[in-house]
Scaffold this active site. Structure first.
Site, short mmCIF file in Angstrom:
data_model
loop_
_atom_site.label_atom_id
_atom_site.label_comp_id
_atom_site.label_asym_id
_atom_site.label_seq_id
_atom_site.Cartn_x
_atom_site.Cartn_y
_atom_site.Cartn_z
N ARG A 1 15.14 13.53 -24.19
CA ARG A 1 15.49 13.20 -25.36
C ARG A 1 15.10 12.00 -25.96
O ARG A 1 14.82 11.96 -27.35
CB ARG A 1 16.94 13.72 -25.63
N LYS B 1 27.19 33.32 -19.23
CA LYS B 1 27.75 34.44 -20.23
C LYS B 1 27.12 35.28 -21.01
O LYS B 1 26.19 34.58 -21.90
CB LYS B 1 29.01 33.57 -20.87
N GLY C 1 18.66 22.68 -23.54
CA GLY C 1 19.67 22.69 -22.40
C GLY C 1 19.58 22.96 -21.00
O GLY C 1 18.85 22.23 -20.69
N GLY D 1 21.62 24.71 -28.41
CA GLY D 1 22.53 25.43 -29.35
C GLY D 1 21.89 25.75 -30.59
O GLY D 1 21.92 26.55 -31.28
#
Length: 402
Positions: free
Chosen positions: A35, A200, A359, A383
């Site tokens: 980043r 998930k 991520g 996100g």
């Protein structure tokens, strides 16, 4: 200058840049500087044009007060090394240190303010509290450049409110990310495959919902796959299972069949009787995805599935991937993720568009030794990219385009 032309001449101006410097740290050691490197071009372009560059960013999730472990000091030091000249560091966000550091900047020089989340106004849900902090940030600068794609889905002071108070522009990183995300949603070159992993199903519901009729194939791996296998009536042993999402998965399988979209599920799974830990060696066993033993939990897609996923991906012209296929941090359960990453690099080689959606996926490809330029694009915002693909509006983008 490109993106910042709307700001006019920036030489001698104080330009506040919201970057994404949220890097993983092990003590003061930066373990992945992806980043920081992605933030360089915008900072360099503004400095080269003679701006006084004031970088604001967050690190981790402090609770609105200073915490030494979340200090941006080591990041500012590394940024200076990469820029090739010292970067001034303010020990607060908008206080005496920030004001003095900004006042001392010469044209073309760069400063980093301490972690913006050390101020409770940054993440406050109260518009007035955020506004007070945004006023203080805006007072430090003459113009604002938004370049932290990893935070544009957040309605926060340094992302949203400050843009309402200063002449503003989009940074090069955000512009590139947005261009790629639009290519994935508006008119993707076909065949278009979406690969989803991670733990998930509930984290990915919106993306599945929005892309199920747009993609040609949805490939499902990671912990979320067991809820899909359960929806097909298969036993999943001790694997991660979201009981309350089984009906949703059944619905997706039916919708995909009706829309002529392939949902590709693994045919084999790598299992163990316990989750990887430091005090035991993994005992990895490959079993049929339709017959996971009662005492076992799935920790990766199997070798047959890795080949199958690789074939579907390699035939694609556009691929978006978010979420590892297994517990890639443990070599015994990393091969599924490696197979997917390898197939994406082949899409790139053939001139297709391969996008790694930030991520854990970005961390995985670097951990497994793949070069960043082997992929068409590695997103800096997991996100934010997911929310964009869900069709949500991103406050930090909307405010720039008003």
């Amino acid at each position: 200058m490109g993106e910042y032309s709307s700001l006019g001449e920036v030489s001698g101006k104080r330009v506040l840049v919201r970057s994404d410097l949220n890097v993983p740290l092990d003590g003061p050691l930066i373990t992945d500087e992806g980043r920081i490197r992605a933030s360089l071009p915008t900072i360099q372009a503004l400095a080269s044009a003679g701006a006084k560059v004031i970088v604001t960013a967050h690190l981790g999730r402090p609770k609105g007060a200073p915490e030494e472990r979340f200090s941006l000091r080591p990041v500012a030091k590394r940024l200076g090394e990469l820029l090739g000249h010292e970067v001034a560091f303010a020990t607060d966000t908008v206080g005496e240190s920030a004001q003095a550091v900004v006042a001392g900047l010469g044209d073309g020089q760069v400063a980093v303010l301490e972690n913006v989340r050390f101020n409770p106004g940054e993440t406050s849900k109260d518009d007035a509290e955020r506004g007070v902090f945004a006023d203080q940030l805006a007072a430090l600068a003459d113009a604002f450049v938004s370049d932290g794609f990893g935070v544009v889905h957040r309605k926060q002071a340094s992302v949203f409110d400050v843009a309402q108070r200063l002449p503003h522009a989009m940074g090069g990183l955000v512009a590139t990310e947005l261009d790629v995300m639009r290519r994935l949603t508006q008119s993707p070159t076909r065949p278009y495959s979406v690969v989803l992993g991670g733990s998930k199903v509930s984290d990915k519901l919106g993306v599945i919902d929005n892309l199920i009729e747009r993609a040609d194939a949805l490939l499902i791996g990671g912990g979320m796959v067991f809820t899909f296998l359960a929806a097909q009536g298969h036993p999943v042993g001790k694997s991660l299972l979201e009981q309350d999402q089984i009906e949703a998965c059944k619905g997706y399988l039916e919708r995909a069949a009706t829309a002529g979209v392939r949902i590709v599920l693994p045919t084999d799974i790598v299992v163990d009787t316990a989750f990887p830990s430091a005090d035991r060696d993994p005992q990895a066993v490959v079993v049929s995805a339709a017959a996971i033993p009662e005492d076992a939990l799935g920790l990766d897609i199997g070798p047959e599935s890795g080949r199958l996923f690789g074939e579907v991906i390699a035939e694609s012209a556009t691929v978006f991937w978010n979420g590892p296929m297994g517990v890639f941090e443990t070599p015994a359960f990393a091969e599924g993720t490696r197979a997917v990453a390898q197939a994406l690099t082949e899409v790139t080689t053939r001139g297709g568009l391969s996008v790694v959606g930030g991520g854990d996926s970005a961390a995985a490809v670097r951990t497994l030794g793949f070069a960043d330029d082997a992929f068409g694009h590695i997103s800096t915002g997991g996100g934010a990219s997911l929310e964009f693909l869900e069709g949500k509006t991103l406050p930090g983008i909307d405010v720039l385009e008003d």
